[in-house]
Design a protein around this motif. Structure first.
Motif, PDB file in Angstrom:
ATOM      1  N   GLU A   1       3.757   5.327  13.448  1.00 44.29           N
ATOM      2  CA  GLU A   1       3.650   3.839  14.185  1.00 44.29           C
ATOM      3  C   GLU A   1       4.443   3.250  15.486  1.00 44.29           C
TER       4      GLU A   1
ATOM      5  N   TYR B   1      17.630   0.535   7.911  1.00 45.40           N
ATOM      6  CA  TYR B   1      16.609   2.163   7.464  1.00 45.40           C
ATOM      7  C   TYR B   1      17.296   2.355   5.945  1.00 45.40           C
TER       8      TYR B   1
ATOM      9  N   LYS C   1       6.732   4.684  10.049  1.00 47.78           N
ATOM     10  CA  LYS C   1       7.393   3.914  10.985  1.00 47.78           C
ATOM     11  C   LYS C   1       7.565   4.584  12.304  1.00 47.78           C
TER      12      LYS C   1
END
Length: 83
Positions: free
Chosen positions: A63, A49, A60
């Motif tokens: 999501e 990350y 992300k």
């Protein structure tokens, strides 16, 4: 004495220990049936990350449904995604 769970469970002793810890039958069976030579290996080849851009981390986070992501900095997004 460990109960024999038949052919469906490869490691009866580990299965029983996991069930005693409170795991569901399905999860305990999945773990007890894991091939030991492959256990502990991490899947995927995604970058860490820390190497992602803030925009990618934000996408992300959206999501997976992390709330408050719009006010988070890169470090906060990383921590939230790891939780």
């Amino acid at each position: 004495m460990t109960k024999n769970h038949g052919n469906s469970i490869k490691d009866d002793e580990q299965y029983e220990a996991l069930r005693d810890e409170g795991m569901s039958k399905e999860k305990a069976a999945r773990i007890a049936n894991t091939d030991r030579s492959k256990a502990g290996r991490r899947g995927g080849k995604s970058e860490r990350y820390e190497d992602w851009s803030k925009e990618s981390l934000y996408d992300k986070a959206r999501e997976v449904g992390i709330e408050g992501r719009s006010t988070m900095n890169k470090g906060e997004l990383i921590r939230a995604l790891r939780r």
